[in-house]
Scaffold this motif. Structure first.
Motif, PDB file in Angstrom:
ATOM      1  N   VAL A  58       0.834  -1.203   0.000  1.00 10.38           N
ATOM      2  CA  VAL A  58       0.000   0.000   0.000  1.00 10.38           C
ATOM      3  C   VAL A  58       0.874   1.260   0.000  1.00 10.38           C
ATOM      4  O   VAL A  58       0.660   2.179  -0.794  1.00 10.38           O
ATOM      5  CB  VAL A  58      -0.975  -0.006   1.196  1.00 10.38           C
ATOM      6  CG1 VAL A  58      -1.734   1.307   1.292  1.00 10.38           C
ATOM      7  CG2 VAL A  58      -1.939  -1.173   1.091  1.00 10.38           C
ATOM      8  N   GLY A  59       1.857   1.297   0.886  1.00  7.25           N
ATOM      9  CA  GLY A  59       2.741   2.460   0.950  1.00  7.25           C
ATOM     10  C   GLY A  59       3.518   2.657  -0.334  1.00  7.25           C
ATOM     11  O   GLY A  59       3.655   3.778  -0.828  1.00  7.25           O
ATOM     12  N   GLY A  60       4.032   1.571  -0.892  1.00  6.39           N
ATOM     13  CA  GLY A  60       4.767   1.664  -2.146  1.00  6.39           C
ATOM     14  C   GLY A  60       3.895   2.150  -3.289  1.00  6.39           C
ATOM     15  O   GLY A  60       4.325   2.964  -4.108  1.00  6.39           O
ATOM     16  N   THR A  61       2.649   1.692  -3.329  1.00  7.55           N
ATOM     17  CA  THR A  61       1.725   2.135  -4.374  1.00  7.55           C
ATOM     18  C   THR A  61       1.394   3.614  -4.220  1.00  7.55           C
ATOM     19  O   THR A  61       1.371   4.364  -5.203  1.00  7.55           O
ATOM     20  CB  THR A  61       0.438   1.289  -4.349  1.00  7.55           C
ATOM     21  OG1 THR A  61       0.795  -0.089  -4.512  1.00  7.55           O
ATOM     22  CG2 THR A  61      -0.524   1.704  -5.437  1.00  7.55           C
ATOM     23  N   LEU A  62       1.144   4.051  -2.982  1.00  6.58           N
ATOM     24  CA  LEU A  62       0.863   5.473  -2.748  1.00  6.58           C
ATOM     25  C   LEU A  62       2.055   6.347  -3.125  1.00  6.58           C
ATOM     26  O   LEU A  62       1.897   7.395  -3.757  1.00  6.58           O
ATOM     27  CB  LEU A  62       0.477   5.705  -1.286  1.00  6.58           C
ATOM     28  CG  LEU A  62      -0.897   5.188  -0.862  1.00  6.58           C
ATOM     29  CD1 LEU A  62      -1.078   5.316   0.647  1.00  6.58           C
ATOM     30  CD2 LEU A  62      -2.004   5.916  -1.603  1.00  6.58           C
ATOM     31  N   VAL A  63       3.244   5.916  -2.750  1.00  3.98           N
ATOM     32  CA  VAL A  63       4.451   6.675  -3.091  1.00  3.98           C
ATOM     33  C   VAL A  63       4.657   6.664  -4.602  1.00  3.98           C
ATOM     34  O   VAL A  63       4.985   7.693  -5.203  1.00  3.98           O
ATOM     35  CB  VAL A  63       5.685   6.131  -2.338  1.00  3.98           C
ATOM     36  CG1 VAL A  63       6.974   6.717  -2.879  1.00  3.98           C
ATOM     37  CG2 VAL A  63       5.556   6.416  -0.848  1.00  3.98           C
ATOM     38  N   LEU A  64       4.463   5.534  -5.239  1.00  2.00           N
ATOM     39  CA  LEU A  64       4.581   5.431  -6.696  1.00  2.00           C
ATOM     40  C   LEU A  64       3.663   6.432  -7.393  1.00  2.00           C
ATOM     41  O   LEU A  64       4.071   7.131  -8.317  1.00  2.00           O
ATOM     42  CB  LEU A  64       4.243   4.008  -7.147  1.00  2.00           C
ATOM     43  CG  LEU A  64       4.073   3.755  -8.633  1.00  2.00           C
ATOM     44  CD1 LEU A  64       5.387   3.938  -9.364  1.00  2.00           C
ATOM     45  CD2 LEU A  64       3.534   2.364  -8.868  1.00  2.00           C
ATOM     46  N   LEU A  65       2.425   6.520  -6.926  1.00  2.00           N
ATOM     47  CA  LEU A  65       1.462   7.443  -7.522  1.00  2.00           C
ATOM     48  C   LEU A  65       1.695   8.889  -7.102  1.00  2.00           C
ATOM     49  O   LEU A  65       1.213   9.808  -7.763  1.00  2.00           O
ATOM     50  CB  LEU A  65       0.038   7.035  -7.132  1.00  2.00           C
ATOM     51  CG  LEU A  65      -0.441   5.688  -7.655  1.00  2.00           C
ATOM     52  CD1 LEU A  65      -1.789   5.345  -7.043  1.00  2.00           C
ATOM     53  CD2 LEU A  65      -0.512   5.712  -9.164  1.00  2.00           C
ATOM     54  N   GLY A  66       2.402   9.086  -6.003  1.00  2.00           N
ATOM     55  CA  GLY A  66       2.584  10.437  -5.488  1.00  2.00           C
ATOM     56  C   GLY A  66       1.335  10.922  -4.789  1.00  2.00           C
ATOM     57  O   GLY A  66       0.988  12.093  -4.840  1.00  2.00           O
ATOM     58  N   LEU A  67       0.628  10.042  -4.120  1.00  2.00           N
ATOM     59  CA  LEU A  67      -0.611  10.363  -3.417  1.00  2.00           C
ATOM     60  C   LEU A  67      -0.381  10.190  -1.925  1.00  2.00           C
ATOM     61  O   LEU A  67      -0.145   9.080  -1.452  1.00  2.00           O
ATOM     62  CB  LEU A  67      -1.734   9.442  -3.896  1.00  2.00           C
ATOM     63  CG  LEU A  67      -3.106   9.668  -3.304  1.00  2.00           C
ATOM     64  CD1 LEU A  67      -3.609  11.067  -3.642  1.00  2.00           C
ATOM     65  CD2 LEU A  67      -4.079   8.632  -3.838  1.00  2.00           C
ATOM     66  N   GLY A  68      -0.421  11.288  -1.184  1.00  2.00           N
ATOM     67  CA  GLY A  68      -0.118  11.216   0.243  1.00  2.00           C
ATOM     68  C   GLY A  68       1.329  10.814   0.474  1.00  2.00           C
ATOM     69  O   GLY A  68       1.622  10.039   1.383  1.00  2.00           O
ATOM     70  N   THR A  69       2.201  11.322  -0.357  1.00  2.00           N
ATOM     71  CA  THR A  69       3.595  10.888  -0.382  1.00  2.00           C
ATOM     72  C   THR A  69       4.281  11.047   0.964  1.00  2.00           C
ATOM     73  O   THR A  69       4.964  10.136   1.427  1.00  2.00           O
ATOM     74  CB  THR A  69       4.381  11.666  -1.452  1.00  2.00           C
ATOM     75  OG1 THR A  69       3.751  11.449  -2.711  1.00  2.00           O
ATOM     76  CG2 THR A  69       5.820  11.214  -1.513  1.00  2.00           C
ATOM     77  N   ARG A  70       4.128  12.196   1.600  1.00  2.00           N
ATOM     78  CA  ARG A  70       4.838  12.442   2.859  1.00  2.00           C
ATOM     79  C   ARG A  70       4.371  11.499   3.959  1.00  2.00           C
ATOM     80  O   ARG A  70       5.196  10.918   4.660  1.00  2.00           O
ATOM     81  CB  ARG A  70       4.672  13.895   3.277  1.00  2.00           C
ATOM     82  CG  ARG A  70       5.412  14.852   2.370  1.00  2.00           C
ATOM     83  CD  ARG A  70       5.155  16.300   2.776  1.00  2.00           C
ATOM     84  NE  ARG A  70       5.605  17.219   1.772  1.00  2.00           N
ATOM     85  CZ  ARG A  70       6.744  17.909   1.838  1.00  2.00           C
ATOM     86  NH1 ARG A  70       7.529  17.782   2.872  1.00  2.00           N
ATOM     87  NH2 ARG A  70       7.077  18.725   0.870  1.00  2.00           N
ATOM     88  N   ALA A  71       3.074  11.311   4.100  1.00  2.00           N
ATOM     89  CA  ALA A  71       2.551  10.412   5.141  1.00  2.00           C
ATOM     90  C   ALA A  71       2.916   8.959   4.855  1.00  2.00           C
ATOM     91  O   ALA A  71       3.362   8.229   5.750  1.00  2.00           O
ATOM     92  CB  ALA A  71       1.039  10.571   5.251  1.00  2.00           C
ATOM     93  N   ALA A  72       2.732   8.533   3.609  1.00  2.00           N
ATOM     94  CA  ALA A  72       3.064   7.151   3.239  1.00  2.00           C
ATOM     95  C   ALA A  72       4.557   6.892   3.411  1.00  2.00           C
ATOM     96  O   ALA A  72       4.963   5.820   3.889  1.00  2.00           O
ATOM     97  CB  ALA A  72       2.636   6.871   1.797  1.00  2.00           C
TER      98      ALA A  72
END
Length: 149
Positions: A58-72
């Motif tokens: 989940v965290g990797g996918t969020l970071v990959l998309l750049g969605l909620g990057t700082r929190a993830a």
């Protein structure tokens, strides 16, 4: 030369974020679903392996998309710090001795993204531009409205 590199910085951070997020998500997918390798799937609900794999996917996918990057990235960095100190470090001090290089590298890469944000190409940046455009439009409307005296 420095000015050109400074202008390219958001794009370099964006590409860095995409690569790190993809690698992290693949690591989680491998643990959860058994894809990309021969390792057995982690049993659902087992501590800490299953929870770490969910954070990775989940965290990797969020970071990959750049969605909620700082929190993830903050959560992913903490998970990798835990993985290093709980799983790897008890067997030896140095990452090269305890096979903890990947956990340490992911930990520091995500820690960097906590401070830099998503860079270019991220959903975060798109949403920020979109919301600032909406705010600008509403300000323009209020600026043109007559002032009551």
């Amino acid at each position: 030369m420095s000015a050109r590199l400074n202008n390219a910085q958001p794009y370099a951070i964006g590409l860095f974020r995409i690569v790190v997020g993809l690698l992290f998500a693949c690591h989680g997918a491998k643990s959860l679903f058994g894809v990309f390798g021969d390792e057995p799937v982690v049993a659902a609900g087992t501590w800490p392996g299953w929870y770490a794999a969910v954070i990775e996917l989940v965290g990797g996918t969020l970071v990959l998309l750049g969605l909620g990057t700082r929190a993830a990235s903050f959560i992913a960095s903490g998970a990798m710090a835990y993985a290093y100190f709980d799983v790897h470090q008890p067997s030896a001090l140095m990452p090269i001795q305890n096979q903890g290089e990947l956990a340490a590298a992911f930990c520091w890469a995500f820690f960097l993204l906590v401070f830099t944000g998503s860079g270019a190409f991220g959903v975060d940046r798109f949403l920020a531009k979109r919301s600032s455009g909406a705010t600008k439009t509403s300000r323009e409307k209020t600026d043109k409205a007559p002032v009551a005296v």
